[in-house]
Design a protein around this motif. Structure first.
Motif, mmCIF file in Angstrom:
data_model
loop_
_atom_site.group_PDB
_atom_site.id
_atom_site.type_symbol
_atom_site.label_atom_id
_atom_site.label_comp_id
_atom_site.label_asym_id
_atom_site.label_seq_id
_atom_site.Cartn_x
_atom_site.Cartn_y
_atom_site.Cartn_z
ATOM 1 N N GLN A 181 0.803 -1.221 0.000
ATOM 2 C CA GLN A 181 0.000 0.000 0.000
ATOM 3 C C GLN A 181 0.838 1.275 0.000
ATOM 4 O O GLN A 181 0.290 2.361 -0.185
ATOM 5 C CB GLN A 181 -0.919 0.017 1.227
ATOM 6 N N ARG A 182 2.148 1.141 0.271
ATOM 7 C CA ARG A 182 3.032 2.306 0.346
ATOM 8 C C ARG A 182 2.608 3.272 1.443
ATOM 9 O O ARG A 182 2.670 4.491 1.290
ATOM 10 C CB ARG A 182 3.105 3.016 -1.005
ATOM 11 N N TRP A 183 2.148 2.701 2.548
ATOM 12 C CA TRP A 183 1.751 3.514 3.691
ATOM 13 C C TRP A 183 2.950 3.742 4.594
ATOM 14 O O TRP A 183 3.829 2.886 4.723
ATOM 15 C CB TRP A 183 0.645 2.821 4.488
ATOM 16 N N ASP A 184 2.964 4.871 5.235
ATOM 17 C CA ASP A 184 4.019 5.198 6.169
ATOM 18 C C ASP A 184 3.860 4.386 7.454
ATOM 19 O O ASP A 184 2.735 4.114 7.885
ATOM 20 C CB ASP A 184 3.971 6.702 6.492
ATOM 21 N N PRO A 185 4.960 3.955 8.096
ATOM 22 C CA PRO A 185 4.847 3.189 9.352
ATOM 23 C C PRO A 185 4.029 3.897 10.420
ATOM 24 O O PRO A 185 3.294 3.250 11.172
ATOM 25 C CB PRO A 185 6.304 3.009 9.776
ATOM 26 N N SER A 186 4.162 5.227 10.508
ATOM 27 C CA SER A 186 3.387 5.954 11.516
ATOM 28 C C SER A 186 1.891 5.855 11.247
ATOM 29 O O SER A 186 1.084 5.739 12.174
ATOM 30 C CB SER A 186 3.812 7.423 11.536
ATOM 31 N N TYR A 187 1.521 5.881 9.984
ATOM 32 C CA TYR A 187 0.099 5.760 9.617
ATOM 33 C C TYR A 187 -0.437 4.376 9.980
ATOM 34 O O TYR A 187 -1.557 4.239 10.506
ATOM 35 C CB TYR A 187 -0.052 6.018 8.121
ATOM 36 N N ILE A 188 0.356 3.330 9.743
ATOM 37 C CA ILE A 188 -0.071 1.965 10.048
ATOM 38 C C ILE A 188 -0.219 1.775 11.546
ATOM 39 O O ILE A 188 -1.200 1.212 12.026
ATOM 40 C CB ILE A 188 0.936 0.961 9.461
ATOM 41 N N ARG A 189 0.760 2.255 12.312
ATOM 42 C CA ARG A 189 0.692 2.111 13.769
ATOM 43 C C ARG A 189 -0.516 2.837 14.349
ATOM 44 O O ARG A 189 -1.167 2.349 15.275
ATOM 45 C CB ARG A 189 1.980 2.651 14.401
ATOM 46 N N GLN A 190 -0.797 3.983 13.801
ATOM 47 C CA GLN A 190 -1.940 4.744 14.313
ATOM 48 C C GLN A 190 -3.260 4.030 14.033
ATOM 49 O O GLN A 190 -4.128 3.935 14.892
ATOM 50 C CB GLN A 190 -1.965 6.139 13.698
ATOM 51 N N ARG A 191 -3.424 3.498 12.805
ATOM 52 C CA ARG A 191 -4.664 2.804 12.472
ATOM 53 C C ARG A 191 -4.802 1.476 13.207
ATOM 54 O O ARG A 191 -5.901 0.945 13.346
ATOM 55 C CB ARG A 191 -4.729 2.562 10.955
ATOM 56 N N LEU A 192 -3.689 0.945 13.699
ATOM 57 C CA LEU A 192 -3.714 -0.321 14.417
ATOM 58 C C LEU A 192 -4.034 -0.145 15.901
ATOM 59 O O LEU A 192 -4.381 -1.117 16.580
ATOM 60 C CB LEU A 192 -2.363 -1.020 14.257
#
Length: 615
Positions: free
Chosen positions: A397-408
């Motif tokens: 998805q080319r998502w930033d790690p910070s974005y993934i951690r936040q949505r998790l």
């Protein structure tokens, strides 16, 4: 998919709109193929890998916001009947002559196309990384969903395939509307039995008449209304045998005779002597037995006449209720029923190999939907592997790690609260960094109340750079699209708020009220006690004109909050540089204009700032 002939429309009046907490702490089987097809239809050409994106968001919402324990089911090897039906469907859409269709026993295998198979594999990898159990059916996924439901392994099935009822499902959720006060369109087999008088074998008989995934055509000339009317004539334990009898040419006319052979009771309105000659004729003026000429000479004994009138005018739509008229109407209705039944049975008997015993055995015996003891023991939910998830979504998805951690975070906080509720003696940290601090307030969204929980960062932390708006966040999420909040798809989870107050880092997340109370009962009681006190103080403050004290909290961007710990040596060389300076921001409440922000950070490009933050 499933039973043809607008079968869902038949069941629609008996659907329940269940509340927001219907699946709270319940296990639910999810037909993954249905999700993937729905995702592709909704977001095709609008987002990168929509099957991965919405499977990720839906799973988190189903687990955290709705409080369910999902079990995902994928299809196995299709039956020969299903393979032939797929070929027939392709022939029809392509305009190819159906005479070239292969036979059921020709050994023709039709698998899903490679692109769809790849989507399924990617979603399975994502779900396993999230810690969700995934089972592979021997045949149809909805068959295994129904098997799990009927044997009590799960409480409901999420699928739009109506075949689930034929395989024995007790509760089917057809659609989810999380932004509604009643988000679940739920069908219970008990409601269908009570409303339509239909049980499982009745539904199988209807599918044989109107068509299904294994026999698209059904019986030519028979629709859903005709099929419903026919199967309602027989009890459940007889209906399939009756279909075999009709297929062999035996018309069950006795069913009509028995239903119409009721005794005719005189109504004492027009007399009871059926042999009397006057009952053979009826006056065209009043409608009672006797001719109009006779009523001119002698008044009608059944009419209430005044003055010189011999009979009264009959009202519109009048029907004589004498025994001979009642008998005539019932004989006419019985003849009509007989002709209808003869027509329906004639259509069935003209169908070759009707009914198909292979389809009946598949639905009743669930050969393709059996679940082994090993599979039942594998229904375990684990914590997500954050690092593998970041690598997987970063690649696809080319998502930033910070974005993934936040949505998790909603999933992680739900897991923590459940573990704390089961064992209060544990000392657990959210994201291995944040401890429970307090309950801020009650938050209501889409009519559903929840607690806004405050989590505090454990240990001191140096703020590395000035707080900036969510400029970088918006720039890196170009692939994310907005879903209509009143649509049928689960939208993105609630974004946790990030704050810094007097050098301390805080998270604010929305949590289920019952779950918070079970995990932290003392803090919840303290919040409820202080709530009334705060409300009274607030009223006094407003009455005296005193303003609310200002907060020193600063809301941070995602990239600043989730700064990577990698490359600390590189950052230490630049610790005296511009990226280490903190800007002072002052805001005013009530829509007042903000003061001019002062910051010593130079205007760097986004790529440079991102490297400074994450290297």
């Amino acid at each position: 998919m499933g039973v043809g002939g607008n079968f869902w429309d038949l069941l629609k009046p008996y659907a329940r709109n269940e509340g927001f907490n219907f699946l709270r702490n319940k296990k639910v089987a999810v037909d993954l193929s249905y999700w993937i097809v729905q995702h592709e239809t909704a977001l095709k050409n609008k987002a990168r890998n929509p099957h991965i994106r919405l499977t990720f968001f839906r799973t988190i919402n189903l687990f955290s916001k709705l409080g369910a324990f999902p079990v995902f089911i994928i299809d196995g090897v299709s039956s020969p009947l299903k393979n032939r039906a797929r070929i027939e469907r392709f022939f029809r859409f392509s305009g190819i002559d159906l005479s070239g269709l292969p036979g059921v026993n020709d050994g023709v295998s039709v698998e899903r196309n490679g692109a769809f198979t790849k989507c399924v594999q990617e979603c399975v990898e994502l779900l396993e990384t999230l810690g969700m159990p995934v089972l592979k059916a021997k045949g149809e996924a909805e068959a295994l969903c129904a098997k799990l439901n009927s044997e009590g392994h799960v409480d409901a099935c999420i699928t739009a395939d109506s075949d689930a009822f034929l395989f024995g499902a007790k509760c089917v959720i057809k659609s989810l509307r999380p932004t509604s006060k009643e988000p679940f369109e739920c069908y219970h087999m008990s409601d269908i039995e009570a409303g339509l008088g239909l049980k499982r074998r009745h539904l199988i008989a209807i599918s044989l008449l109107v068509g299904n995934d294994h026999d698209l055509g059904g019986v030519s000339g028979i629709g859903i209304d005709t099929a419903l009317r026919f199967v309602q004539m027989f009890p459940e334990d007889e209906i399939l045998n009756r279909l075999h009898d009709v297929g062999n040419g035996d018309v069950p006319l006795s069913q009509i005779d028995s239903s119409s052979s009721e005794s005719f009771v005189d109504r004492d309105v027009c007399g009871s002597d059926t042999s009397s000659p006057k009952n053979k004729f009826h006056c065209s003026h009043c409608g009672h037995p006797g001719s109009k000429r006779a009523h001119v000479k002698h008044a009608c004994e059944y009419c209430r006449v005044n003055f010189n009138n011999n009979c009264t005018q009959k009202p519109a739509g009048y029907k004589c209720e004498c025994s001979s008229c009642v008998m005539a109407r019932q004989v006419k209705e019985q003849k009509k029923q007989t002709n209808w039944l003869l027509s329906v049975c004639s259509k069935m008997s003209s169908q070759q190999k009707f009914p198909n015993d292979q389809i009946i055995d598949m639905y009743l015996n669930q050969i393709d939907g059996s679940i082994s003891e090993h599979e039942s023991m594998s229904l375990l939910w684990k914590s997500p592997n954050t690092e593998l998830l970041i690598d997987f979504l970063g690649y696809h998805q080319r998502w930033d790690p910070s974005y993934i951690r936040q949505r998790l975070l909603p999933m992680l906080s739900t897991i923590l609260l459940r573990e704390m509720a089961s064992d209060p003696a544990k000392v657990l940290l959210l994201h291995e960094q944040y401890e429970f601090d307090s309950i801020q307030r009650v938050k209501i969204r889409f009519g559903h109340p929840s607690y806004l929980v405050k989590w505090k960062r454990v240990g001191a932390m140096e703020i590395a750079s000035s707080t900036t708006p969510t400029e970088d966040y918006d720039a890196q999420q170009d692939e994310v699209v907005e879903v209509n909040e009143f649509g049928d798809l689960l939208d993105e989870p609630d974004i946790p708020e990030i704050h810094v107050d007097d050098g301390c880092w805080f998270l604010l997340t929305d949590e289920n009220m019952d779950l918070v109370k079970a995990a932290y009962p003392e803090e919840t009681d303290r919040f409820l006690r202080e709530k009334e006190l705060k409300e009274s103080k607030s009223k006094k403050r407003k009455a005296s004109g005193e303003t609310t004290p200002k907060s020193n909290a600063v809301q941070l961007s995602i990239t600043e909050f989730y700064r990577s710990t990698k490359g600390t040596a590189h950052l230490s060389k630049e610790k005296d540089g511009p990226s280490k300076k903190i800007s002072e921001e002052q805001t005013k409440q009530g829509g007042s204009s903000s003061k001019e922000t002062t910051s010593s950070t130079p205007k760097l490009s986004k790529s440079v700032r991102r490297r400074l933050l994450f290297n």
